[in-house]
Motif scaffolding. Structure first.
Motif, PDB file in Angstrom:
ATOM      1  N   TYR A   1       0.830  -1.210   0.000  1.00  0.00           N
ATOM      2  CA  TYR A   1       0.000   0.000   0.000  1.00  0.00           C
ATOM      3  C   TYR A   1       0.863   1.259   0.000  1.00  0.00           C
ATOM      4  O   TYR A   1       0.579   2.215  -0.731  1.00  0.00           O
ATOM      5  CB  TYR A   1      -0.934  -0.025   1.222  1.00  0.00           C
ATOM      6  CG  TYR A   1      -1.767   1.238   1.321  1.00  0.00           C
ATOM      7  CD1 TYR A   1      -2.955   1.363   0.612  1.00  0.00           C
ATOM      8  CD2 TYR A   1      -1.343   2.311   2.107  1.00  0.00           C
ATOM      9  CE1 TYR A   1      -3.718   2.521   0.696  1.00  0.00           C
ATOM     10  CE2 TYR A   1      -2.095   3.477   2.189  1.00  0.00           C
ATOM     11  CZ  TYR A   1      -3.275   3.570   1.483  1.00  0.00           C
ATOM     12  OH  TYR A   1      -4.018   4.714   1.543  1.00  0.00           O
ATOM     13  N   ARG A   2       1.890   1.251   0.846  1.00  0.00           N
ATOM     14  CA  ARG A   2       2.779   2.436   0.897  1.00  0.00           C
ATOM     15  C   ARG A   2       3.462   2.661  -0.461  1.00  0.00           C
ATOM     16  O   ARG A   2       3.614   3.806  -0.899  1.00  0.00           O
ATOM     17  CB  ARG A   2       3.817   2.263   2.013  1.00  0.00           C
ATOM     18  CG  ARG A   2       3.249   2.547   3.407  1.00  0.00           C
ATOM     19  CD  ARG A   2       4.363   2.646   4.430  1.00  0.00           C
ATOM     20  NE  ARG A   2       5.030   1.370   4.607  1.00  0.00           N
ATOM     21  CZ  ARG A   2       4.663   0.445   5.493  1.00  0.00           C
ATOM     22  NH1 ARG A   2       3.603   0.643   6.270  1.00  0.00           N
ATOM     23  NH2 ARG A   2       5.352  -0.686   5.614  1.00  0.00           N
ATOM     24  N   GLN A   3       3.901   1.598  -1.090  1.00  0.00           N
ATOM     25  CA  GLN A   3       4.516   1.733  -2.411  1.00  0.00           C
ATOM     26  C   GLN A   3       3.505   2.272  -3.434  1.00  0.00           C
ATOM     27  O   GLN A   3       3.848   3.094  -4.293  1.00  0.00           O
ATOM     28  CB  GLN A   3       5.076   0.388  -2.872  1.00  0.00           C
ATOM     29  CG  GLN A   3       6.277  -0.071  -2.041  1.00  0.00           C
ATOM     30  CD  GLN A   3       6.833  -1.389  -2.512  1.00  0.00           C
ATOM     31  OE1 GLN A   3       6.555  -1.815  -3.626  1.00  0.00           O
ATOM     32  NE2 GLN A   3       7.620  -2.040  -1.648  1.00  0.00           N
ATOM     33  N   LEU A   4       2.248   1.780  -3.318  1.00  0.00           N
ATOM     34  CA  LEU A   4       1.209   2.319  -4.199  1.00  0.00           C
ATOM     35  C   LEU A   4       0.985   3.801  -3.948  1.00  0.00           C
ATOM     36  O   LEU A   4       0.789   4.590  -4.894  1.00  0.00           O
ATOM     37  CB  LEU A   4      -0.098   1.553  -3.975  1.00  0.00           C
ATOM     38  CG  LEU A   4      -0.261   0.229  -4.710  1.00  0.00           C
ATOM     39  CD1 LEU A   4      -1.544  -0.451  -4.252  1.00  0.00           C
ATOM     40  CD2 LEU A   4      -0.282   0.446  -6.210  1.00  0.00           C
ATOM     41  N   HIS A   5       0.979   4.184  -2.690  1.00  0.00           N
ATOM     42  CA  HIS A   5       0.786   5.592  -2.337  1.00  0.00           C
ATOM     43  C   HIS A   5       1.900   6.458  -2.929  1.00  0.00           C
ATOM     44  O   HIS A   5       1.667   7.573  -3.397  1.00  0.00           O
ATOM     45  CB  HIS A   5       0.728   5.724  -0.807  1.00  0.00           C
ATOM     46  CG  HIS A   5       0.163   7.054  -0.368  1.00  0.00           C
ATOM     47  ND1 HIS A   5       0.908   8.201  -0.303  1.00  0.00           N
ATOM     48  CD2 HIS A   5      -1.114   7.415   0.016  1.00  0.00           C
ATOM     49  CE1 HIS A   5       0.172   9.207   0.103  1.00  0.00           C
ATOM     50  NE2 HIS A   5      -1.080   8.755   0.304  1.00  0.00           N
ATOM     51  N   HIS A   6       3.115   5.949  -2.917  1.00  0.00           N
ATOM     52  CA  HIS A   6       4.251   6.687  -3.487  1.00  0.00           C
ATOM     53  C   HIS A   6       4.150   6.750  -5.018  1.00  0.00           C
ATOM     54  O   HIS A   6       4.423   7.796  -5.623  1.00  0.00           O
ATOM     55  CB  HIS A   6       5.559   6.013  -3.064  1.00  0.00           C
ATOM     56  CG  HIS A   6       6.769   6.642  -3.701  1.00  0.00           C
ATOM     57  ND1 HIS A   6       7.231   7.887  -3.355  1.00  0.00           N
ATOM     58  CD2 HIS A   6       7.605   6.187  -4.680  1.00  0.00           C
ATOM     59  CE1 HIS A   6       8.295   8.180  -4.075  1.00  0.00           C
ATOM     60  NE2 HIS A   6       8.542   7.153  -4.886  1.00  0.00           N
ATOM     61  N   LEU A   7       3.773   5.664  -5.649  1.00  0.00           N
ATOM     62  CA  LEU A   7       3.705   5.610  -7.116  1.00  0.00           C
ATOM     63  C   LEU A   7       2.601   6.511  -7.666  1.00  0.00           C
ATOM     64  O   LEU A   7       2.708   7.035  -8.776  1.00  0.00           O
ATOM     65  CB  LEU A   7       3.479   4.172  -7.585  1.00  0.00           C
ATOM     66  CG  LEU A   7       4.661   3.211  -7.398  1.00  0.00           C
ATOM     67  CD1 LEU A   7       4.235   1.778  -7.706  1.00  0.00           C
ATOM     68  CD2 LEU A   7       5.826   3.607  -8.296  1.00  0.00           C
ATOM     69  N   THR A   8       1.504   6.682  -6.906  1.00  0.00           N
ATOM     70  CA  THR A   8       0.372   7.500  -7.387  1.00  0.00           C
ATOM     71  C   THR A   8       0.340   8.882  -6.749  1.00  0.00           C
ATOM     72  O   THR A   8      -0.730   9.509  -6.674  1.00  0.00           O
ATOM     73  CB  THR A   8      -0.951   6.770  -7.077  1.00  0.00           C
ATOM     74  OG1 THR A   8      -1.045   6.586  -5.648  1.00  0.00           O
ATOM     75  CG2 THR A   8      -1.025   5.433  -7.786  1.00  0.00           C
ATOM     76  N   ALA A   9       1.513   9.365  -6.299  1.00  0.00           N
ATOM     77  CA  ALA A   9       1.564  10.645  -5.582  1.00  0.00           C
ATOM     78  C   ALA A   9       1.051  11.805  -6.429  1.00  0.00           C
ATOM     79  O   ALA A   9       0.475  12.762  -5.911  1.00  0.00           O
ATOM     80  CB  ALA A   9       2.984  10.920  -5.106  1.00  0.00           C
TER      81      ALA A   9
END
Length: 475
Positions: free
Chosen positions: A92-100
């Motif tokens: 989830y955190r990686q997704l949050h970073h990728l879709t910033a």
């Protein structure tokens, strides 16, 4: 290089340079877009992968808990639910970073986060509930929230797939555009380079032809210089002959005529004495003519490299001293402004003023006293271009005017009086050889200047001398 060819090559260079710059900018923009599209494609693929991992992890956790609930086998809880939740949170955190930078996906992630927290709670409760009623209720909630989570993941995947399709289309468009742009610009640059090569080759051949002609002209010029040097040497020999060999017979004729007149004069009739007088007068004129020709030849050999500073006021005083008897005899009044000090040849300038003043005295009006007025001022060369074409517009000139109130002349003869042996009056009216003003013109032109005459018949004449403030050594 000819100006037309130079302009064509210059224009071709500008066009080629513009095309190259345009191609470079286009290539840079295309490369930037390709890079951005590639990065966006990789990001979309990475987001889809992370969403699939979250979905798979939730499925596996739900299946493990369901098996544990049925069998009560603790092996189904390895890895534990907390470890699975930690793995999902990392994704989830990686997704949050990728879709910033994607606001819509960020909203989806916020919703997904709430759903995941609810899901975690339900899964944890399912591991602790022992009653059948409780299990049924929790299973219902788990299945319901699993559908909502799956729907949200599908929404996010749909958006990423949609963006992936758009970026893929742009990527394909710029990829297809890059090669034609590079090909067309390179082709145009090659055509221009070939055209410039053809022009330069043509110009090179023309330059070779011009060089050959220049060498031929230089050879001919050298021959002419040699001929001129030979001619000048012959003129020098002529001047020597005129100053020595021709003077000697004249001196003998004058001597013999004087002896003949002194010894046999009383015995000669009146006609004989008159012939002796004419012979003596002719000898005197011949001597004056030879001396004037020598002065004329010397006036043409002035060199600025051998000039020195000459005070024109002193030159004028010396000339007035030489003409003192003639000035007193005709009661001449001379008014003169303060004259400058210029670079020149003192002897030649003395001859210049001597000829002009003696010319004024010779042509004095018989019915009034002669007055000579000498003035000086500075004029600019560009103001004289319409009058004197041989003067430089970049130079400043001293204008020295010698004006008298003598018999004058008609203005139509203003150019003629500076020619060699040109006279406006007969020898019986006014003595002279017709060389004096020609010598003046030679002297002034030898000092890189000009002279012009203005006259009014019966009123007087004015001679204007134009001399540069600074002499050029390489003139």
């Amino acid at each position: 290089m000819h100006s037309a060819v130079h302009k064509k090559i210059k224009l071709g260079f500008y066009i080629a340079f513009t095309i190259m710059v345009g191609a470079a900018i286009s290539s840079y923009l295309i490369a930037i877009n390709l890079t951005n599209n590639a990065i966006r494609l990789n990001r979309s693929i990475e987001i889809s992968k992370r969403l699939e991992v979250i979905h798979a992890e939730l499925k596996e956790a739900q299946a493990a808990i369901a098996c544990f609930s049925i069998t009560r086998d603790s092996n189904f809880l390895h890895p534990s639910l907390q470890e699975r939740i930690t793995g999902i949170e990392n994704q989830y955190r990686q997704l949050h970073h990728l879709t910033a930078k994607d606001t819509a996906q960020q909203h989806h992630l916020d919703t997904l986060k709430d759903l995941l927290y609810t899901k975690y709670t339900q899964l944890l409760l399912n591991t602790r509930t022992d009653t059948l009623k409780g299990k049924s209720q929790v299973n219902y909630l788990i299945n319901k929230d699993s559908g909502r989570i799956e729907s949200k993941i599908r929404d996010m995947e749909y958006r990423e797939n949609q963006q992936l399709a758009e970026k893929s289309a742009l990527f394909n468009f710029f990829s297809s555009l890059w090669l034609p742009v590079i090909f067309v610009t390179s082709l145009l640059a090659i055509i221009i380079c070939v055209y410039a090569f053809v022009l330069l080759n043509k110009e090179y051949r023309l330059q070779l032809h011009i060089d050959d002609r220049l060498k031929q002209y230089q050879h001919e010029l050298q021959q002419h210089i040699t001929l001129l040097a030979t001619s000048n040497q012959e003129l020098e020999q002529f001047a020597y002959v005129a100053s020595h060999d021709l003077q000697e017979p004249l001196r003998k004729i004058a001597t013999f005529s004087d002896r003949l007149q002194g010894k046999y004069g009383p015995l000669l009739p009146t006609d004989g004495l008159e012939l002796l007088g004419r012979m003596h007068s002719a000898v005197s004129r011949m001597r004056i003519l030879i001396n004037d020709l020598l002065a004329f030849s010397r006036a043409g050999r002035l060199s600025p490299a051998n000039f020195s500073q000459v005070d024109f006021n002193q030159i004028l005083q010396e000339v007035k001293s030489d003409l003192e008897l003639a000035i007193q005899e005709k009661n001449v009044s001379i008014h003169c402004d303060h004259l400058p000090t210029l670079s020149g040849q003192a002897t030649a300038l003395h001859q210049l003023f001597f000829n002009l003043l003696s010319n004024a005295i010779k042509f004095a009006a018989p019915n009034r006293p002669l007055a000579v007025n000498i003035t000086c001022k500075i004029v600019r060369g560009r103001d004289l271009q319409n009058l004197m074409k041989n003067l430089s517009p970049q130079e400043d000139y001293y204008s020295i005017s010698v004006e008298d109130n003598g018999i004058g002349f008609e203005q139509e003869y203003a150019e003629r009086i500076f020619l060699l042996f040109q006279r406006l009056h007969g020898v019986s009216e006014y003595a002279g050889t017709g060389i004096g003003l020609a010598i003046c013109k030679k002297i002034v032109e030898g000092h890189q200047g000009a002279i012009q005459a203005f006259g009014t018949l019966g009123e007087g004449a004015r001679f204007e001398i134009l001399l540069p403030l600074k002499q050029s050594v390489y003139a």
